[in-house]
Design a protein around this motif. Structure first.
Motif, short mmCIF file in Angstrom:
data_model
loop_
_atom_site.label_atom_id
_atom_site.label_comp_id
_atom_site.label_asym_id
_atom_site.label_seq_id
_atom_site.Cartn_x
_atom_site.Cartn_y
_atom_site.Cartn_z
N ARG A 10 15.18 0.88 0.91
CA ARG A 10 15.21 1.75 2.09
C ARG A 10 16.62 1.97 2.62
O ARG A 10 16.92 3.04 3.13
CB ARG A 10 14.33 1.18 3.19
N PRO A 14 12.24 5.43 5.08
CA PRO A 14 11.01 4.72 4.70
C PRO A 14 10.02 5.61 3.94
O PRO A 14 9.37 5.16 3.00
CB PRO A 14 10.41 4.27 6.03
N ALA A 15 9.93 6.87 4.33
CA ALA A 15 9.00 7.79 3.65
C ALA A 15 9.42 8.00 2.20
O ALA A 15 8.58 7.99 1.30
CB ALA A 15 8.94 9.12 4.39
N LYS A 47 8.21 4.14 -4.45
CA LYS A 47 7.44 2.95 -4.82
C LYS A 47 6.08 3.34 -5.40
O LYS A 47 5.65 2.78 -6.42
CB LYS A 47 7.26 2.05 -3.61
N GLU A 48 5.41 4.30 -4.77
CA GLU A 48 4.11 4.76 -5.24
C GLU A 48 4.20 5.40 -6.63
O GLU A 48 3.20 5.49 -7.34
CB GLU A 48 3.51 5.76 -4.26
N ASP A 90 8.85 4.76 0.21
CA ASP A 90 7.42 4.60 -0.07
C ASP A 90 6.96 5.53 -1.18
O ASP A 90 6.19 5.15 -2.06
CB ASP A 90 6.59 4.82 1.19
#
Length: 85
Positions: free
Chosen positions: A39, A24-25, A31-32, A28
């Protein structure tokens, strides 16, 4: 020998636990930064650091700090260090 052809049960358990944090990290972070990464398709990432004295220790610490500041350290599955002795 079959035992050498696959990770141990303890390693698989640790990998599963770490993946729950790292995937997930990493997704994320991507995505940023405009990168699509599902995931469930996140790669296993390992960071290898070389040893050999103060300069090596300081550069390794700075590298890990940089990954942390970028938000990438949580996406790393493995971190390993070796002695340059």
């Amino acid at each position: 020998n079959e035992a050498f052809n696959r990770p141990s049960d303890a390693e698989l358990k640790a990998l599963e636990a770490r993946t729950k944090v790292a995937a997930p990290a990493l997704a994320d972070f991507c995505k940023e930064n405009g990168i699509f990464l599902p995931r469930d398709e996140c790669p296993v990432i390992g960071v290898a650091l070389s040893g050999g004295g103060w300069r090596s220790m300081l550069s390794s610490a700075a590298f890990l700090d940089g990954l942390s500041e970028l938000g990438l350290l949580d996406g790393v599955t493995y971190v390993a260090g070796v002695s340059g002795g």
